[in-house]
Write a protein that holds these residues in place. Structure first.
Motif, PDB file in Angstrom:
ATOM      1  N   LEU A   1      10.708  -9.260 -23.631  1.00 49.58           N
ATOM      2  CA  LEU A   1      11.725  -9.265 -24.680  1.00 49.58           C
ATOM      3  C   LEU A   1      11.809  -7.922 -25.395  1.00 49.58           C
ATOM      4  N   SER A   2      10.698  -7.194 -25.402  1.00 49.38           N
ATOM      5  CA  SER A   2      10.667  -5.866 -26.017  1.00 49.38           C
ATOM      6  C   SER A   2       9.486  -5.119 -25.419  1.00 49.38           C
ATOM      7  N   ASP A   3       9.238  -3.907 -25.901  1.00 43.61           N
ATOM      8  CA  ASP A   3       8.107  -3.128 -25.405  1.00 43.61           C
ATOM      9  C   ASP A   3       6.779  -3.844 -25.611  1.00 43.61           C
ATOM     10  N   VAL A   4       6.700  -4.662 -26.653  1.00 40.26           N
ATOM     11  CA  VAL A   4       5.416  -5.293 -26.984  1.00 40.26           C
ATOM     12  C   VAL A   4       5.433  -6.818 -26.856  1.00 40.26           C
TER      13      VAL A   4
ATOM     14  N   GLY B   1       6.972 -25.054 -22.171  1.00 41.05           N
ATOM     15  CA  GLY B   1       6.047 -24.498 -23.138  1.00 41.05           C
ATOM     16  C   GLY B   1       6.216 -22.988 -23.010  1.00 41.05           C
ATOM     17  N   TYR B   2       5.692 -22.227 -23.952  1.00 40.22           N
ATOM     18  CA  TYR B   2       5.836 -20.776 -23.877  1.00 40.22           C
ATOM     19  C   TYR B   2       4.509 -20.098 -24.147  1.00 40.22           C
ATOM     20  N   ILE B   3       4.245 -19.042 -23.373  1.00 43.05           N
ATOM     21  CA  ILE B   3       3.128 -18.147 -23.667  1.00 43.05           C
ATOM     22  C   ILE B   3       3.735 -16.819 -24.081  1.00 43.05           C
ATOM     23  N   LEU B   4       3.453 -16.435 -25.313  1.00 43.18           N
ATOM     24  CA  LEU B   4       3.925 -15.150 -25.830  1.00 43.18           C
ATOM     25  C   LEU B   4       2.761 -14.167 -25.806  1.00 43.18           C
TER      26      LEU B   4
ATOM     27  N   GLY C   1      -0.626  -7.548 -26.853  1.00 43.71           N
ATOM     28  CA  GLY C   1      -1.937  -7.954 -26.357  1.00 43.71           C
ATOM     29  C   GLY C   1      -2.431  -9.299 -26.860  1.00 43.71           C
ATOM     30  N   LEU C   2      -1.874  -9.814 -27.955  1.00 42.37           N
ATOM     31  CA  LEU C   2      -2.269 -11.120 -28.492  1.00 42.37           C
ATOM     32  C   LEU C   2      -1.525 -12.198 -27.718  1.00 42.37           C
TER      33      LEU C   2
ATOM     34  N   ILE D   1      -3.913 -21.466 -17.141  1.00 51.39           N
ATOM     35  CA  ILE D   1      -3.559 -20.650 -18.309  1.00 51.39           C
ATOM     36  C   ILE D   1      -4.837 -20.066 -18.889  1.00 51.39           C
ATOM     37  N   LYS D   2      -4.904 -18.743 -18.938  1.00 52.94           N
ATOM     38  CA  LYS D   2      -6.139 -18.052 -19.320  1.00 52.94           C
ATOM     39  C   LYS D   2      -5.907 -17.072 -20.470  1.00 52.94           C
ATOM     40  N   ASP D   3      -7.012 -16.671 -21.069  1.00 54.74           N
ATOM     41  CA  ASP D   3      -7.032 -15.585 -22.065  1.00 54.74           C
ATOM     42  C   ASP D   3      -6.091 -15.842 -23.235  1.00 54.74           C
ATOM     43  N   ILE D   4      -6.109 -17.078 -23.748  1.00 58.79           N
ATOM     44  CA  ILE D   4      -5.249 -17.436 -24.877  1.00 58.79           C
ATOM     45  C   ILE D   4      -6.020 -17.229 -26.175  1.00 58.79           C
ATOM     46  N   ASP D   5      -5.414 -16.485 -27.085  1.00 56.56           N
ATOM     47  CA  ASP D   5      -6.017 -16.259 -28.408  1.00 56.56           C
ATOM     48  C   ASP D   5      -5.732 -17.429 -29.344  1.00 56.56           C
TER      49      ASP D   5
END
Length: 188
Positions: free
Chosen positions: A65-68, A94-97, A101-102, A119-123
């Motif tokens: 959606l953007s650079d970040v 469902g959505y993973i944003l 990096g978060l 689904i991995k590395d979810i903060d």
């Protein structure tokens, strides 16, 4: 109708994510009140058809959606016999944003589906907990153990007592944070 949140008083959104068409997730008035000309609406096909606009994502799609900000659409559905009509497989998102990096996982209305094990590395994760429509407390615990988010916010729990989930997950490295999102929810 009798909403306890005044969306018109909130700042306008850069992005709105719609998981599915049920009224507690798809509210045209709230969408209008939160939108400005530049607001991007990310949604499934059904809601885009109902709204007449929106960037459609299907399960498995991802986009930047953007650079970040990157977004991934992931499955959200019911598996319990007799409940599958509420959220049929393949329709809802469902959505993973990933924001600078978060990684934030908003599960939508779903049960503890097998796809969660990938689904991995979810903060931060937001999981629903209210049978018959979404997860039981036991399914919430199972989903948390599959995804292993650092922080878990149960939502949608209405009259379900999710208070015991923190104790059950304390040895799994998942910090459960209980918040009251609506006035009518279970007293904690």
């Amino acid at each position: 109708g009798n909403r306890s949140i005044d969306y018109s008083a909130m700042p306008k959104a850069d992005y709105l994510f719609i998981t599915h068409e049920h009224g507690d997730h798809f509210d045209k008035t709230a969408i209008d009140e939160l939108s400005q000309n530049s607001t991007q609406i990310i949604t499934n096909k059904r809601c885009a058809d109902m709204l007449g606009k929106g960037f459609v994502m299907a399960n498995g799609d991802s986009t930047r959606l953007s650079d970040v900000i990157k977004v991934e659409a992931v499955p959200a559905y019911n598996t319990t016999p007799g409940h599958t009509q509420f959220h049929p497989k393949g329709r809802d998102n469902g959505y993973i944003l990933t924001i600078d990096g978060l990684r934030i996982y908003i599960a939508g209305d779903t049960e503890d589906i097998p796809e969660m094990s990938k689904i991995k590395d979810i903060d931060i994760a937001f999981f629903p907990c209210n049978q018959p429509y979404t997860m039981t407390v036991e399914q919430l615990i199972n989903a948390a153990r599959m995804v292993k988010p650092k922080v878990l916010f149960p939502y949608h729990y209405g009259q379900t007592n999710v208070g015991g989930s923190a104790e059950q997950l304390k040895d799994d490295g998942v910090e459960v944070r209980i918040r009251r999102y609506e006035k009518r929810q279970y007293p904690l």
